[in-house]
Design an enzyme around this catalytic site. Sequence first.
Site, PDB file in Angstrom:
ATOM      1  N   ALA A 152      -7.221  73.246  18.798  1.00 50.18           N
ATOM      2  CA  ALA A 152      -6.851  73.577  20.173  1.00 50.18           C
ATOM      3  C   ALA A 152      -5.837  74.718  20.187  1.00 50.18           C
ATOM      4  CB  ALA A 152      -6.257  72.351  20.854  1.00 50.18           C
ATOM      5  N   GLY A 206      -8.362  70.005  16.636  1.00 49.61           N
ATOM      6  CA  GLY A 206      -9.533  69.904  17.492  1.00 49.61           C
ATOM      7  C   GLY A 206     -10.798  70.436  16.837  1.00 49.61           C
ATOM      8  N   GLU A 218     -12.084  67.778  14.777  1.00 56.13           N
ATOM      9  CA  GLU A 218     -12.584  66.738  15.699  1.00 56.13           C
ATOM     10  C   GLU A 218     -13.972  67.098  16.216  1.00 56.13           C
ATOM     11  OE1 GLU A 218      -8.736  66.926  17.870  1.00 56.13           O
ATOM     12  OE2 GLU A 218      -8.880  64.756  17.862  1.00 56.13           O
ATOM     13  N   GLU A 235      -1.819  67.477  13.789  1.00 55.58           N
ATOM     14  CA  GLU A 235      -1.167  67.385  15.107  1.00 55.58           C
ATOM     15  C   GLU A 235       0.237  66.800  15.034  1.00 55.58           C
ATOM     16  OE1 GLU A 235      -4.334  66.918  14.550  1.00 55.58           O
ATOM     17  OE2 GLU A 235      -5.566  67.549  16.248  1.00 55.58           O
TER      18      GLU A 235
HETATM   19  N1  3HC Z   1      -3.173  77.747  18.595  1.00 55.13           N
HETATM   20  C1  3HC Z   1      -2.718  78.963  18.956  1.00 55.13           C
HETATM   21  N2  3HC Z   1      -2.438  79.940  18.077  1.00 55.13           N
HETATM   22  C2  3HC Z   1      -2.623  79.671  16.779  1.00 55.13           C
HETATM   23  C3  3HC Z   1      -3.094  78.422  16.330  1.00 55.13           C
HETATM   24  C4  3HC Z   1      -3.387  77.437  17.301  1.00 55.13           C
HETATM   25  N3  3HC Z   1      -3.877  76.243  16.964  1.00 55.13           N
HETATM   26  N4  3HC Z   1      -3.150  78.459  14.988  1.00 55.13           N
HETATM   27  C5  3HC Z   1      -2.759  79.679  14.611  1.00 55.13           C
HETATM   28  N5  3HC Z   1      -2.430  80.419  15.695  1.00 55.13           N
HETATM   29  C6  3HC Z   1      -2.005  81.813  15.724  1.00 55.13           C
HETATM   30  C7  3HC Z   1      -0.602  82.009  15.181  1.00 55.13           C
HETATM   31  O1  3HC Z   1       0.367  81.826  16.173  1.00 55.13           O
HETATM   32  C8  3HC Z   1      -0.671  83.426  14.695  1.00 55.13           C
HETATM   33  O2  3HC Z   1      -0.560  84.263  15.820  1.00 55.13           O
HETATM   34  P1  3HC Z   1       0.126  85.695  15.716  1.00 55.13           P
HETATM   35  O3  3HC Z   1      -0.693  86.482  14.738  1.00 55.13           O
HETATM   36  O4  3HC Z   1       0.113  86.204  17.104  1.00 55.13           O
HETATM   37  O5  3HC Z   1       1.500  85.416  15.200  1.00 55.13           O
HETATM   38  C9  3HC Z   1      -2.105  83.573  14.180  1.00 55.13           C
HETATM   39  O6  3HC Z   1      -2.835  82.537  14.824  1.00 55.13           O
HETATM   40  C10 3HC Z   1      -2.245  83.417  12.687  1.00 55.13           C
HETATM   41  O7  3HC Z   1      -1.621  82.187  12.285  1.00 55.13           O
HETATM   42  P2  3HC Z   1      -0.865  82.055  10.884  1.00 55.13           P
HETATM   43  O8  3HC Z   1       0.109  83.181  10.746  1.00 55.13           O
HETATM   44  O9  3HC Z   1      -0.367  80.670  10.787  1.00 55.13           O
HETATM   45  O10 3HC Z   1      -2.088  82.325   9.886  1.00 55.13           O
HETATM   46  P3  3HC Z   1      -2.399  81.659   8.491  1.00 55.13           P
HETATM   47  O11 3HC Z   1      -3.624  82.341   8.031  1.00 55.13           O
HETATM   48  O12 3HC Z   1      -1.187  81.659   7.631  1.00 55.13           O
HETATM   49  O13 3HC Z   1      -2.744  80.125   8.810  1.00 55.13           O
HETATM   50  C11 3HC Z   1      -3.779  78.271   9.945  1.00 55.13           C
HETATM   51  C12 3HC Z   1      -3.870  79.775   9.575  1.00 55.13           C
HETATM   52  C13 3HC Z   1      -3.879  77.435   8.681  1.00 55.13           C
HETATM   53  C14 3HC Z   1      -4.912  77.965  10.871  1.00 55.13           C
HETATM   54  C15 3HC Z   1      -2.409  78.006  10.628  1.00 55.13           C
HETATM   55  O14 3HC Z   1      -2.229  78.965  11.632  1.00 55.13           O
HETATM   56  C16 3HC Z   1      -2.278  76.658  11.243  1.00 55.13           C
HETATM   57  O15 3HC Z   1      -2.013  75.709  10.564  1.00 55.13           O
HETATM   58  N6  3HC Z   1      -2.442  76.580  12.581  1.00 55.13           N
HETATM   59  C17 3HC Z   1      -2.171  75.406  13.332  1.00 55.13           C
HETATM   60  C18 3HC Z   1      -3.244  74.386  13.189  1.00 55.13           C
HETATM   61  C19 3HC Z   1      -2.951  73.233  14.082  1.00 55.13           C
HETATM   62  O16 3HC Z   1      -1.870  72.717  14.182  1.00 55.13           O
HETATM   63  N7  3HC Z   1      -4.013  72.767  14.767  1.00 55.13           N
HETATM   64  C20 3HC Z   1      -3.924  71.675  15.661  1.00 55.13           C
HETATM   65  C21 3HC Z   1      -3.761  72.194  17.034  1.00 55.13           C
HETATM   66  S1  3HC Z   1      -3.483  70.896  18.185  1.00 55.13           S
HETATM   67  C22 3HC Z   1      -5.025  70.233  18.485  1.00 55.13           C
HETATM   68  O17 3HC Z   1      -5.987  70.673  17.922  1.00 55.13           O
HETATM   69  C23 3HC Z   1      -5.054  69.137  19.480  1.00 55.13           C
HETATM   70  C24 3HC Z   1      -6.361  68.426  19.512  1.00 55.13           C
HETATM   71  O18 3HC Z   1      -6.261  67.273  18.732  1.00 55.13           O
HETATM   72  C25 3HC Z   1      -6.700  68.051  20.900  1.00 55.13           C
END
Ligand code: 3HC
Length: 705
Positions: free
Chosen positions: A62, A103, A106, A126
């Site tokens: 997400a 997500g 998921e 999450e």
């Molecule tokens: N939402 C919005 N932006 C995101 C994002 C996300 N889930 N994941 C990454 N980004 C953005 C970062 O802010 C960054 O933006 P920027 O270039 O403007 O600064 C860009 O994507 C690149 O991110 P990273 O610098 O972290 O890139 P890496 O290649 O080092 O890592 C990754 C990639 C492993 C995907 C890492 O970004 C990560 O772990 N992201 C978060 C994953 C996460 O927490 N997902 C769960 C989201 S909540 C959810 O899904 C709820 C659901 O259950 C309903």
Amino acid sequence: MALIRSQDREGVRLLTLDHPPVNALSFALSKELLAAIASAEAQASVRAVVFSGANGIFSAGADVNDFRDEMPADATTIRDVIAAVERGGKTYIAAIESTAMGGALELALACDYRLAAPRSKLGLPEIRLGIIPGAGGTQRLPRVIGAQAALEMMLKGESIPAEEAKRRGLIDEVVEGDLVEAALALAARAIQSEPKRRLSQRKVEIAAGVHAFALPYVVAQAHKMCPPEDRGGLAAHKLVDAVQAAFELPFERGLAREYRLFDQLVRSAPAQALMHLFFAERELAKVPGLSGAQAREIEKAGVVGGGTMGTGIAITFANAGIPVTVIEPAEEQVEKAKQMVFGMFMHQVQRGRLTQEEAWRRGQSIVFSDDYGELGDADVVIEAVFEQLDLKRHVFERLDAVTKAGAILASNTSTLDIDAMAAVTSRPQQVLGLHFFAPANIMKLLEIVRGAQTAPQTLATAFKLAKTLRKVAVLSGNAFGFIGNRMLFDYAREAVYLAEEGVPPHRVDAALKEFGMAMGPFAMFDLSGIDVFRNVQLVRREKGAARTAIVERLCALRRFGQKSGAGFYRYEKGSRDPVPDPETERLFAEEAAKAGVERRQDVSDEEIVSRTIYALINAGANLLHDGVALRSGDIDVAYIYGYGFPPHRGGPMWYADELGVAEVLDGVMRFRQRLGEHWEPSPLLVEIARGGGTFAEHGKELTHA
Ligand code: 3HC
Ligand code: NAI
């Protein structure tokens, strides 16, 4: 712009998520995806759907930005998409290129088949954002790997590599070649056979061979392991509740329970704080003027001084696969350092984290020498000798003479002037501070200190190096104490003053631990050494800083902290547990009498917290005002990773925003009136409070410069 691409091949529809950089499943993307699924479901000629990701990634889940504001009433979310897949009559396949987080996993779990590339990683992280999976993850994952394993994976928020995911039944195949082609081929085969393989139809087991009777025990144990709800454990407890529901309720009702728990969490204060930190961490390297700078390659490193810090820094390089030469003239210190290196790698082998061979290889990549000439081919050298400016300047002169022209020269100094070191070299543009924290191979924080002449390329290289070393790097201006220690001084001052006013040190520590700090200030001074604190205080006193008498008294009594068996606390032989010591309280009382400090009986825990934490905030505001720190988020990240500030409070500056900056200013003004001029409010604190703004908004333009 379309966020997904659609392509048909022999009855299979390929839907490719294309929303750079990470194909986040935003409301907008979810809306398109939902429409695409409806369209596929409506066409008889389409018999299977393959989801894949462009931009070298399946999806990061997400879009976290969507969780930071109120949700629009008509928003389409990933839940709607997954519900459509679950209802759908086609065969669904996820082709997981590189990463499927949150997500995205998921969505994959709702499909009939999942394929991944060998480098792929899968996870439900999450919890790190203070939420739980909210699109069916807590209900479907236990149906694949068992409730206990699912709980463990989601509570840690860790991702697992493709091979392990295959072993645990999370994916069907790891594909060596073209993943999308393999998925299309699988789709062609699958549509000939039974289409439905939905996880929602499966039963949940606790773990192989564990009877359902054990559930209450497993659940109780899990709750017990989580931190209390008001100390950062809110989401963890709700996660346990959701997995319990997966076990006890039919799928649909379990899902409804998960949704409700997620919705309670997503706009909670801890979740908003952790999401702030998620983005703050990703902004750290966005420094104005740096975008065009090309980082240099670092293939070989040098460290000068093989003491506590130098040895830890050398281990950090070895762990990152960069060979390192340590210059240490004292023979007995070389022996100690070698033992520390050996002990550390052996420990990793014993814990099963490293193989014997890997430990050996890393150990061999650290070479000790007393000959500066050995640093000739180093790309970066970090000086970590005693904290004396003359000595450091001498070391920099020698380094400038022996290292190659392109080499970067860095100091690990905690407080000294980087420009004074740069001035003795012929390459001030390649000089900077790289301030590691003890123990350097464990602590994640690295302060990158920019000198007056440090070139953008040098800074860009430092940020890249930090990533290689797996550190979280925060940029600081070249000011006494940089960011972290500069703030710590004011925090420490208030802790000491409270003790002089009659609050026993263990009460100060207990109140701050209750607030969430990993450690109280007095226990922390005992750990890092009161003599070290004294040396810094001496320099600060020259700069007009506050009373230091208690520190002098303790040092005169050789109460240096844990290492000497007593400091602010006592320590039993062989133990690190601080024991409150009436002797310290007596010393505080004596010093208070000498300084004419009024003793009080009425200091509340609330006052302990507000005095110490407001001191941090006011110091942080001054750092922003003076341009030493770029953004409030940088300060927050530094305090979380370097000083044990509770992540669920988002860092000191975020905490101030949450309280209301005007409220903080009010408190500071009251303290100033009662306690004296050292409580002078920062001009920025006043400006933001009067303007009704927040620290988070201040400096935002830098990120987008
Ligand atoms: N939402 C919005 N932006 C995101 C994002 C996300 N889930 N994941 C990454 N980004 C953005 C970062 O802010 C960054 O933006 P920027 O270039 O403007 O600064 C860009 O994507 C690149 O991110 P990273 O610098 O972290 O890139 P890496 O290649 O080092 O890592 C990754 C990639 C492993 C995907 C890492 O970004 C990560 O772990 N992201 C978060 C994953 C996460 O927490 N997902 C769960 C989201 S909540 C959810 O899904 C709820 C659901 O259950 C309903
Ligand atoms: P230390 O006293 O453990 O080690 C210093 C080492 O430098 C000694 O082994 C000494 O023999 C060696 N040395 C002295 N002169 C030298 C020279 N001319 N050439 C090569 N080696 C020489 O000190 P520590 O704690 O490792 O600190 C080093 C630096 O790191 C200091 O600037 C300190 O302020 C800083 N620092 C210390 C932290 C800590 O918690 N100890 C945390 C962060 C920074």
